[in-house]
Design a protein around this motif. Sequence first.
Motif, PDB file in Angstrom:
ATOM      1  N   THR A 375       0.835  -1.205   0.000  1.00 40.07           N
ATOM      2  CA  THR A 375       0.000   0.000   0.000  1.00 40.07           C
ATOM      3  C   THR A 375       0.864   1.247   0.000  1.00 40.07           C
ATOM      4  N   SER A 376       0.532   2.166  -0.869  1.00 38.62           N
ATOM      5  CA  SER A 376       1.257   3.440  -0.923  1.00 38.62           C
ATOM      6  C   SER A 376       0.775   4.366   0.183  1.00 38.62           C
ATOM      7  N   MET A 377       1.529   5.423   0.413  1.00 38.08           N
ATOM      8  CA  MET A 377       1.190   6.364   1.474  1.00 38.08           C
ATOM      9  C   MET A 377      -0.147   7.049   1.207  1.00 38.08           C
ATOM     10  N   THR A 378      -0.386   7.417  -0.040  1.00 34.97           N
ATOM     11  CA  THR A 378      -1.635   8.113  -0.377  1.00 34.97           C
ATOM     12  C   THR A 378      -2.845   7.238  -0.079  1.00 34.97           C
ATOM     13  N   GLU A 379      -2.787   5.990  -0.487  1.00 32.74           N
ATOM     14  CA  GLU A 379      -3.913   5.089  -0.247  1.00 32.74           C
ATOM     15  C   GLU A 379      -4.045   4.749   1.237  1.00 32.74           C
ATOM     16  N   PHE A 380      -2.932   4.658   1.936  1.00 36.08           N
ATOM     17  CA  PHE A 380      -2.966   4.342   3.362  1.00 36.08           C
ATOM     18  C   PHE A 380      -3.668   5.440   4.153  1.00 36.08           C
ATOM     19  N   GLN A 381      -3.411   6.666   3.797  1.00 37.01           N
ATOM     20  CA  GLN A 381      -4.008   7.780   4.540  1.00 37.01           C
ATOM     21  C   GLN A 381      -5.527   7.844   4.382  1.00 37.01           C
ATOM     22  N   LYS A 382      -6.050   7.249   3.304  1.00 38.73           N
ATOM     23  CA  LYS A 382      -7.500   7.263   3.108  1.00 38.73           C
ATOM     24  C   LYS A 382      -8.226   6.321   4.063  1.00 38.73           C
ATOM     25  N   ILE A 383      -7.514   5.334   4.586  1.00 32.58           N
ATOM     26  CA  ILE A 383      -8.159   4.261   5.327  1.00 32.58           C
ATOM     27  C   ILE A 383      -7.588   4.074   6.722  1.00 32.58           C
ATOM     28  N   MET A 384      -6.599   4.889   7.127  1.00 29.68           N
ATOM     29  CA  MET A 384      -5.852   4.585   8.352  1.00 29.68           C
ATOM     30  C   MET A 384      -6.683   4.739   9.624  1.00 29.68           C
ATOM     31  N   VAL A 385      -7.660   5.649   9.661  1.00 31.39           N
ATOM     32  CA  VAL A 385      -8.416   5.864  10.907  1.00 31.39           C
ATOM     33  C   VAL A 385      -9.279   4.649  11.245  1.00 31.39           C
ATOM     34  N   PRO A 386     -10.191   4.191  10.376  1.00 35.01           N
ATOM     35  CA  PRO A 386     -10.963   2.990  10.750  1.00 35.01           C
ATOM     36  C   PRO A 386     -10.089   1.738  10.868  1.00 35.01           C
ATOM     37  N   LEU A 387      -9.003   1.702  10.110  1.00 34.97           N
ATOM     38  CA  LEU A 387      -8.124   0.538  10.171  1.00 34.97           C
ATOM     39  C   LEU A 387      -7.488   0.402  11.545  1.00 34.97           C
ATOM     40  N   LEU A 410       2.485  -4.358  14.064  1.00 33.53           N
ATOM     41  CA  LEU A 410       3.085  -3.032  14.252  1.00 33.53           C
ATOM     42  C   LEU A 410       4.606  -3.083  14.181  1.00 33.53           C
ATOM     43  N   ASN A 411       5.185  -4.277  14.265  1.00 31.50           N
ATOM     44  CA  ASN A 411       6.638  -4.403  14.149  1.00 31.50           C
ATOM     45  C   ASN A 411       7.110  -4.584  12.712  1.00 31.50           C
ATOM     46  N   ASN A 412       6.149  -4.747  11.783  1.00 36.60           N
ATOM     47  CA  ASN A 412       6.522  -4.868  10.373  1.00 36.60           C
ATOM     48  C   ASN A 412       7.190  -3.579   9.906  1.00 36.60           C
ATOM     49  N   GLU A 413       8.277  -3.710   9.166  1.00 37.94           N
ATOM     50  CA  GLU A 413       9.078  -2.543   8.789  1.00 37.94           C
ATOM     51  C   GLU A 413       8.285  -1.543   7.953  1.00 37.94           C
ATOM     52  N   HIS A 414       7.558  -2.045   6.945  1.00 36.78           N
ATOM     53  CA  HIS A 414       6.793  -1.131   6.095  1.00 36.78           C
ATOM     54  C   HIS A 414       5.633  -0.502   6.861  1.00 36.78           C
ATOM     55  N   VAL A 415       4.934  -1.320   7.675  1.00 37.12           N
ATOM     56  CA  VAL A 415       3.817  -0.787   8.463  1.00 37.12           C
ATOM     57  C   VAL A 415       4.322   0.240   9.460  1.00 37.12           C
ATOM     58  N   LEU A 416       5.455  -0.056  10.080  1.00 35.40           N
ATOM     59  CA  LEU A 416       6.031   0.884  11.054  1.00 35.40           C
ATOM     60  C   LEU A 416       6.390   2.204  10.393  1.00 35.40           C
ATOM     61  N   ASN A 417       6.877   2.143   9.147  1.00 35.53           N
ATOM     62  CA  ASN A 417       7.197   3.371   8.425  1.00 35.53           C
ATOM     63  C   ASN A 417       5.934   4.180   8.142  1.00 35.53           C
ATOM     64  N   LEU A 418       4.845   3.498   7.781  1.00 41.43           N
ATOM     65  CA  LEU A 418       3.577   4.198   7.563  1.00 41.43           C
ATOM     66  C   LEU A 418       3.072   4.835   8.857  1.00 41.43           C
ATOM     67  N   VAL A 419       3.205   4.100   9.960  1.00 46.78           N
ATOM     68  CA  VAL A 419       2.775   4.630  11.255  1.00 46.78           C
ATOM     69  C   VAL A 419       3.625   5.825  11.650  1.00 46.78           C
ATOM     70  N   LYS A 420       4.919   5.739  11.424  1.00 45.23           N
ATOM     71  CA  LYS A 420       5.828   6.812  11.820  1.00 45.23           C
ATOM     72  C   LYS A 420       5.489   8.121  11.118  1.00 45.23           C
ATOM     73  N   GLN A 421       5.164   8.035   9.827  1.00 49.31           N
ATOM     74  CA  GLN A 421       4.862   9.251   9.079  1.00 49.31           C
ATOM     75  C   GLN A 421       3.462   9.781   9.351  1.00 49.31           C
ATOM     76  N   ASN A 422       2.626   8.995  10.002  1.00 49.48           N
ATOM     77  CA  ASN A 422       1.267   9.446  10.357  1.00 49.48           C
ATOM     78  C   ASN A 422       1.017   9.249  11.846  1.00 49.48           C
ATOM     79  N   ARG A 423       2.064   9.411  12.639  1.00 44.87           N
ATOM     80  CA  ARG A 423       1.964   9.097  14.065  1.00 44.87           C
ATOM     81  C   ARG A 423       1.016  10.021  14.816  1.00 44.87           C
ATOM     82  N   GLN A 424       0.859  11.250  14.352  1.00 45.11           N
ATOM     83  CA  GLN A 424      -0.029  12.172  15.052  1.00 45.11           C
ATOM     84  C   GLN A 424      -1.476  11.694  15.042  1.00 45.11           C
ATOM     85  N   VAL A 425      -1.837  10.895  14.050  1.00 44.84           N
ATOM     86  CA  VAL A 425      -3.202  10.368  13.956  1.00 44.84           C
ATOM     87  C   VAL A 425      -3.286   8.961  14.545  1.00 44.84           C
ATOM     88  N   ILE A 426      -2.278   8.133  14.292  1.00 49.05           N
ATOM     89  CA  ILE A 426      -2.372   6.704  14.620  1.00 49.05           C
ATOM     90  C   ILE A 426      -2.072   6.419  16.082  1.00 49.05           C
TER      91      ILE A 426
END
Length: 519
Positions: A375-387, A410-426
């Motif tokens: 999943t790309s960052m753009t698509e992830f941001q569309k779904i991250m809150v309910p996810l 949450l320990n997955n490297e790619h998932v952790l990177n997505l969380v890190k860049q959207n940490r204020q919400v997640i």
Amino acid sequence: MNFNCGPDTYSAEDCCIPTMLKQILSKLPRKSPKSDPLDSAETNSGNNVIQCTNGGNSLSTRLSVVKRVSSAVFPASIMAGVEAVEPHLSFKDVSNQQKQNLFVSKLNLCCEVSDFSDPEKNNAQQDLKRQTLIELADFVSSGSAKFTEPAISAMCRMCAINLFRVFPPKCRSNGTGGEAEDEEPMFDPAWSHLQIVYDLLLRFTSYSSLDVKVAKKYVDHSFILRLLELFDSEDPRERDCLKTILHRTYGKFMVHRHFIRQAVSNIIYRFVFETERHNGIAELLEIFGSIISGFALPLKEEHRIFLCRALIPLHKPKSVGIYHQQLTYCVVQFIDKDPKLATTVIKGLLKYWPVTNSQKELMFISELEEVLEMTSMTEFQKIMVPLFRRIGCCLNSSHYQVAERAHLLLNNEHVLNLVKQNRQVIVPLVFSALERNAQNHWNQAVLNLTQNVRKMFCEMDEELVLACQHKVEEENSLLIVEAEKRKLTWQRLETAAGFQPSADYIMTPMKPAICSVAC
């Protein structure tokens, strides 16, 4: 005007009538003086009358029946020029010119279905048929067979008569969750014949010089539908053969590709929305995994509809564990073709997310991890809150395997990177779940994982973690205050009613551990 033609007198019109009748009768077809007894039997068969010669009535009857059946399957135009050869002869005992006719004769001989319900019945006949099938398979594998139109027609007819059958009603509960995985498979007693017939059909569909334009007249929509019905067989060996044959058919007959996709879609629709009973969903999905990888870009609307209406709803049945591996592969192939479909897939997972089935929930988390990795960052941001609201509930699960799997996600490297860049919400969405785990969870392994995730969040953004912790403490204080207010209110009501309760009946306030998720 009158003519004197004898003792009587006739008009001109009367004299012309016999001449006209002779001309009309001369144009009618005359009956042959020597008629073929088989032709006469076939002609009279429509009236249920069989012409029999002296002493040969039973033989003539049998021959007429065979001819009627043959003429229905093999039209006269197709069978013209095909010389009948004794089918019991060996291919080694005939000339090269007769081998092709012997091939067709042996195919016709194998059109009689053997009865395997009684092991001691017709053993000699069954052995003879099996030996004939083996001879046919060896002849085709040697490359000597030529699939002319009569041979194609005979091959399809033989396969249809031997393979296409109605399965008995299902008595076993193979639609009840994962219990079907523990059931013993049922094996068809006729497999010794069916296996060779499937091998012949596979070699036929794989034949390099097969004339597809001729073959498609016999491998038609009806043939394909009956072939797809066989995927409901309870014999795993048969489904495995069908898987290979259908894949070869899809590759060979391009004209039937759209029909095959629609027919498989209809099977899935009926399975998901009506019966939840089918033995071959895993094999069908395995075929579609390779088909999807060959889709051209951009994806057609038909393919997107198949994803949304067939693949995603396949997560709903209780028996998803039987075919989940193949289903995940198909979904991942779609996202690989079009990364924008990741949002659609994640929304579908959240829609069908299991609430009371922990084993199914583990499968969903594993599939979710594979999807998030693509999943790309753009698509992830569309779904991250309910996810992450749903992931927060999984972190708090009382089933320790579900809680462990959610922490490992949450320990997955790619998932952790997505969380890190959207940490204020997640982070605020899952931090309260981590706090409840630290205070109340019963499993030590889950407690250790919770501490590791909290430490990881602190290293990521310590100020944010402190703010979240402060907010959680405020929420806990408010909950305590509200509980005290409710307690005092009940005490006033009881006092007003003239009843003084003992302290044993007063419930101590507990913080709710279940979070509501709006997906």
